[in-house]
Design an enzyme around this catalytic site. Structure first.
Site, PDB file in Angstrom:
ATOM      1  N   ASP A 151       0.821  -1.203   0.000  1.00 17.47           N
ATOM      2  CA  ASP A 151       0.000   0.000   0.000  1.00 17.47           C
ATOM      3  C   ASP A 151       0.862   1.262   0.000  1.00 17.47           C
ATOM      4  O   ASP A 151       0.484   2.280  -0.581  1.00 17.47           O
ATOM      5  CB  ASP A 151      -0.926  -0.001   1.231  1.00 17.47           C
ATOM      6  CG  ASP A 151      -1.981  -1.091   1.138  1.00 17.47           C
ATOM      7  OD1 ASP A 151      -2.179  -1.629   0.032  1.00 17.47           O
ATOM      8  OD2 ASP A 151      -2.603  -1.400   2.166  1.00 17.47           O
ATOM      9  N   GLY A 152       2.028   1.193   0.659  1.00 18.06           N
ATOM     10  CA  GLY A 152       2.923   2.341   0.683  1.00 18.06           C
ATOM     11  C   GLY A 152       3.432   2.701  -0.705  1.00 18.06           C
ATOM     12  O   GLY A 152       3.592   3.884  -1.025  1.00 18.06           O
ATOM     13  N   ASN A 190      -4.495   9.190   1.399  1.00 17.39           N
ATOM     14  CA  ASN A 190      -5.057   8.691   2.651  1.00 17.39           C
ATOM     15  C   ASN A 190      -5.515   9.818   3.569  1.00 17.39           C
ATOM     16  O   ASN A 190      -6.712  10.014   3.757  1.00 17.39           O
ATOM     17  CB  ASN A 190      -4.046   7.803   3.385  1.00 17.39           C
ATOM     18  CG  ASN A 190      -4.154   6.349   2.979  1.00 17.39           C
ATOM     19  OD1 ASN A 190      -5.044   5.974   2.220  1.00 17.39           O
ATOM     20  ND2 ASN A 190      -3.250   5.527   3.474  1.00 17.39           N
ATOM     21  N   ASP A 233      -4.447  15.092  21.344  1.00 14.71           N
ATOM     22  CA  ASP A 233      -3.174  14.814  20.676  1.00 14.71           C
ATOM     23  C   ASP A 233      -3.141  15.318  19.240  1.00 14.71           C
ATOM     24  O   ASP A 233      -2.064  15.443  18.661  1.00 14.71           O
ATOM     25  CB  ASP A 233      -2.893  13.312  20.686  1.00 14.71           C
ATOM     26  CG  ASP A 233      -2.398  12.841  22.045  1.00 14.71           C
ATOM     27  OD1 ASP A 233      -2.154  13.701  22.915  1.00 14.71           O
ATOM     28  OD2 ASP A 233      -2.265  11.614  22.240  1.00 14.71           O
TER      29      ASP A 233
END
Length: 498
Positions: free
Chosen positions: A257-258, A339, A369
């Site tokens: 996927d990267g 993404n 955060d």
């Protein structure tokens, strides 16, 4: 549009950027309406032309008096004939619009690489012949009941409003000419991937693929193995990489996927159809098996092929005015992400303090955060880990997911895909924040800086192995192990005696 009150309370650079976004959106809507009007006029002309040709064939005595150009002018079209024109089957993709002559001298909608304006806004014609393969996107399967509908998005028959026609059907890609150029992108530092690339290059040459592009690093590695790879082409400069979409028919990724995310990041505008072969650890978006690459590519290049339009997010960082604070920069940066874009507090000990707006309307202040703004494709990545929803990639929306919020009632949102989001750091914030784009390009944000996010007009057209929903649901079950549990054992107690 952004209200005057809101503009008055924000830095000048941010206000100007938002005004530019609003103006571009209004111009896009106006151009889309004009294009649709001209397209439906063209369909009506074609219908009139066909009737004229049919009448001429039936009545040969009038053949010399009939003219192919005797169609109604734009000013003569009434609303009844306008609504009865064939249903517009245009789909949003990364191709370019062009009218193409058919055997009957009528024009149909197709996609060609010769035009490089926004795909569904462009109305110009180009007579230049391109070597790049063209294709047509159609809705499949064809619903006969919807073909009879005379409406675009909603109908108003008998005073009742319904939205039967608005349906995101599966999109099929049909090649008008065989693809002759490919761009292969590899997962780095993987011997098995490079070996497969070598085999695939020779096989593609046998399939009459005349141009094969790779990255400079990959060509150097292939040349070390065999000097016969001299015919492979590459992009030596950034300018060549920006315009590579005009020369490539198909993008092939070998990795996980990267690698697919990396491929999407290389194309800053329109992107050719992408075929992703799984050679990684997860394989959520890479559904094609590398061992079957010959059969898969043969079927895809022959067509038709199902595709999923994976929409990307356009992100822009607006720096606070330099004259206000000498420690900040006024230059802006733009990114396209497949993404998500995430904003976190990094190493700061203080909670994030992010002011969020949607189309100029105040949404909330994020204390925690950080925040994730995700596309539907990214719903199964960082957003899912932070508690966001799983969303089908063809659902039009933008995900708004907090990271470990200070308030337990702060739940994720899914917003429409047409909105523009603005995340801004207050001038008096105690800490800093960092923005990451698909996990890369990490940028530090200071007080007064803002991040503007909207849906990009250039999606990633990912080729499906079977079809969009089947690929997605299989990935959810097999890659995420969604709702996987042990089957409950049967009750083994002895049955009662009779």
């Amino acid at each position: 549009m952004v209200s005057n009150c809101t503009l008055h309370n924000m830095p000048t650079a941010v206000a100007k950027a938002l005004e530019d976004v609003a103006v571009k959106k209004a111009l896009a809507q106006d151009e889309a309406a004009q294009w649709k009007h001209k397209y439906e006029l063209e369909l009506l002309r074609n219908s009139q032309l066909e009737r004229s040709i049919a009448s001429r064939a039936l009545d040969s005595s009038r053949q010399d008096n009939l003219s192919v150009t005797s169609v109604i002018s734009e000013g003569d079209i009434d609303a009844t004939e306008f609504r009865s024109s064939p249903q517009n089957t245009q789909t949003r993709s990364n191709g370019y619009l062009q009218y193409k002559e058919t055997i009957q001298n009528s024009k149909v909608l197709s996609y060609s690489p010769d035009l490089f304006n926004n795909l569904y806004l462009d109305t110009q014609l180009d007579s230049k012949i391109s070597e790049k393969a063209s294709f047509t996107l159609t809705l499949d399967p064809v619903d006969e009941r919807r073909k009879e509908q005379n409406h675009d998005l909603v109908s108003f028959d008998d005073g009742d409003i319904n939205a039967e026609v608005r349906s995101n059907k599966q999109i099929a890609l049909v090649w008008n000419s065989s693809p002759a150029s490919v761009f292969i992108l590899l997962k780095p530092n993987a011997a098995a991937v490079q070996q497969l690339c070598e085999e695939m290059v020779w096989w593609l040459r046998e399939q009459n693929v005349t141009k094969i592009y790779v990255e400079p690093r990959v060509k150097a590695e292939l040349m070390e193995e065999n000097a016969d790879f001299e015919f492979i082409q590459t992009c030596e400069t950034e300018k060549q990489l920006v315009t590579i979409n005009k020369s490539v028919d198909l993008v092939i990724t070998l990795g996980g996927d990267g690698t697919m995310l990396w491929a999407a990041s290389l194309f800053k505008g329109p992107m050719p159809p992408l075929v992703a072969f799984s050679m990684g650890s997860l394989g959520f978006m890479t559904k094609f098996q590398s061992s079957m690459y010959r059969e898969s590519l043969q079927a895809i290049m022959k067509g038709p092929a199902y595709i999923t339009l994976r929409h990307r997010l356009h992100c822009q960082i607006i720096r606070h005015d330099r004259e206000t604070d000498d420690n900040t920069s006024s230059e802006s940066a733009e990114y396209l992400v497949l993404n998500e874009v995430s904003i976190d507090r990094g190493m700061s000990s203080a909670l994030s303090n992010l002011e969020c707006f949607c189309d100029g309307h105040f949404v909330t202040i994020v204390q925690g955060d950080g925040l994730i703004i995700s596309s539907p494709s990214g719903s199964t990545a960082y957003s899912l880990a932070a508690g966001g929803s799983v969303v089908h990639p063809q659902v039009p929306g933008i995900l708004f997911t907090p990271i470990c919020p200070h308030s337990l009632s702060f739940r994720p949102l899914i917003l429409p895909d047409y909105v523009t989001l603005r995340v801004q750091l207050p001038l008096n914030c105690r800490g800093q924040a960092w923005a990451s784009f698909d996990g890369k390009g990490r940028q530090q944000l200071w007080g007064g800086d803002a991040l503007i996010v909207r849906m990009s007009e250039w999606p990633v057209p990912a080729v499906c192995e079977k079809e969009s929903s089947g690929d997605f649901l299989r990935s959810v079950r097999e890659s995420l192990h969604w709702n996987r549990r042990n089957i409950q054992l049967a009750d083994e107690r002895p049955s009662p005696s009779h």
